[in-house]
Design a protein around this motif. Structure first.
Motif, PDB file in Angstrom:
ATOM      1  N   MET A  10       0.801  -1.433  -0.133  1.00 27.50           N
ATOM      2  CA  MET A  10      -0.231  -0.198  -0.136  1.00 27.50           C
ATOM      3  C   MET A  10       0.950   1.302  -0.165  1.00 27.50           C
ATOM      4  SD  MET A  10      -3.297  -0.719   2.336  1.00 27.50           S
ATOM      5  CE  MET A  10      -2.861   0.398   3.595  1.00 27.50           C
ATOM      6  N   LYS A  11       2.094   1.237   0.727  1.00 27.53           N
ATOM      7  CA  LYS A  11       2.947   2.557   0.759  1.00 27.53           C
ATOM      8  C   LYS A  11       3.597   2.687  -0.417  1.00 27.53           C
ATOM      9  CE  LYS A  11       6.711   4.215   3.401  1.00 27.53           C
ATOM     10  NZ  LYS A  11       7.715   3.864   4.541  1.00 27.53           N
ATOM     11  N   GLU A  12       3.999   1.481  -1.089  1.00 21.35           N
ATOM     12  CA  GLU A  12       4.630   1.600  -2.367  1.00 21.35           C
ATOM     13  C   GLU A  12       3.563   2.025  -3.667  1.00 21.35           C
ATOM     14  OE1 GLU A  12       6.687  -1.776  -5.280  1.00 21.35           O
ATOM     15  OE2 GLU A  12       7.087  -1.923  -3.232  1.00 21.35           O
ATOM     16  N   THR A  13       2.556   1.634  -3.589  1.00 21.05           N
ATOM     17  CA  THR A  13       1.620   1.695  -4.601  1.00 21.05           C
ATOM     18  C   THR A  13       0.627   3.071  -4.354  1.00 21.05           C
ATOM     19  OG1 THR A  13      -0.070   0.262  -4.021  1.00 21.05           O
ATOM     20  CG2 THR A  13       1.816  -0.443  -5.325  1.00 21.05           C
ATOM     21  N   GLY A  14       0.213   3.334  -3.109  1.00 19.59           N
ATOM     22  CA  GLY A  14      -0.598   4.334  -3.053  1.00 19.59           C
ATOM     23  C   GLY A  14      -2.046   3.715  -3.183  1.00 19.59           C
ATOM     24  N   LEU A  15      -2.078   2.418  -3.515  1.00 20.74           N
ATOM     25  CA  LEU A  15      -3.406   1.637  -3.767  1.00 20.74           C
ATOM     26  C   LEU A  15      -3.727   0.850  -2.911  1.00 20.74           C
ATOM     27  CD1 LEU A  15      -2.769   1.826  -7.698  1.00 20.74           C
ATOM     28  CD2 LEU A  15      -4.033   3.341  -6.363  1.00 20.74           C
TER      29      LEU A  15
END
Length: 185
Positions: free
Chosen positions: A140-145
């Motif tokens: 989630m942190k890496e993709t923002g999704l």
């Protein structure tokens, strides 16, 4: 084991009414190359029976937002030891409709699916994996999704090889199986 060899593998056994779901995954695996989403699910996935009654405190969210519904519902429980619900993704099938959907759900300590999107799960079949809490957070942190398996940004990381995918799972020694004592539903 390559994805193509999984096409005829009997590694994943299905309840009678969901053999079509495994056939679909075998078809996808045969066409995705060396190792991909369907091959990973066939190798590490398992069937999750659904709970008869949703646990108190967990609410149904909007249709079409299963990844978000499940991720957000876990927040209040992340400080618990052990965490009572784990995040799972894969495919869900309403056996009456016969249509498999990419889907996310939670898994309780007894290995049962807790669907926070579908209201009628009486005939639903869930097949997938549980991801480690650290990986869900990192993704989630890496993709923002929300969502892991359908994320284009995570494809190279997840499916570089079997070991890379296995490293993201909650309990790699028992694929997809959450910690805790298992009981009959």
């Amino acid at each position: 084991m390559s994805a193509v060899s999984l096409v005829k593998s009997s590694a994943a056994k299905a309840p009678d009414r969901s053999e079509g779901l495994l056939e679909l995954l075998r078809f996808y695996a045969a066409h995705e190359g060396e190792f991909g989403r369907a091959g990973a699910l066939l190798k590490y996935g398992r069937f999750f029976p659904h709970v008869n009654e949703r646990p108190k405190g967990l609410r149904i969210g909007p249709m079409g937002l299963c990844y978000c519904n499940c991720t957000r519902a876990r927040y209040p429980y992340l400080a618990y030891d052990p965490v009572p619900f784990h995040y799972a993704e894969g495919y869900a099938l309403d056996s009456e409709l016969g249509i498999p959907f990419e889907h996310a759900w939670l898994v309780d300590v007894n290995g049962r699916a807790v669907d926070l999107t579908w209201t009628d799960t009486k005939n639903a079949v869930y097949f997938g994996v549980t991801f480690s809490d650290a990986f869900v957070y990192q993704a989630m942190k890496e993709t923002g999704l929300f969502g892991i398996l359908p994320s284009v940004a995570l494809q190279k990381t997840l499916f570089a090889n079997s070991a890379a995918f296995k490293a993201t799972l909650w309990k790699p020694s028992l694929p997809g199986l959450p910690s805790g004592r298992l009981r009959q539903a």
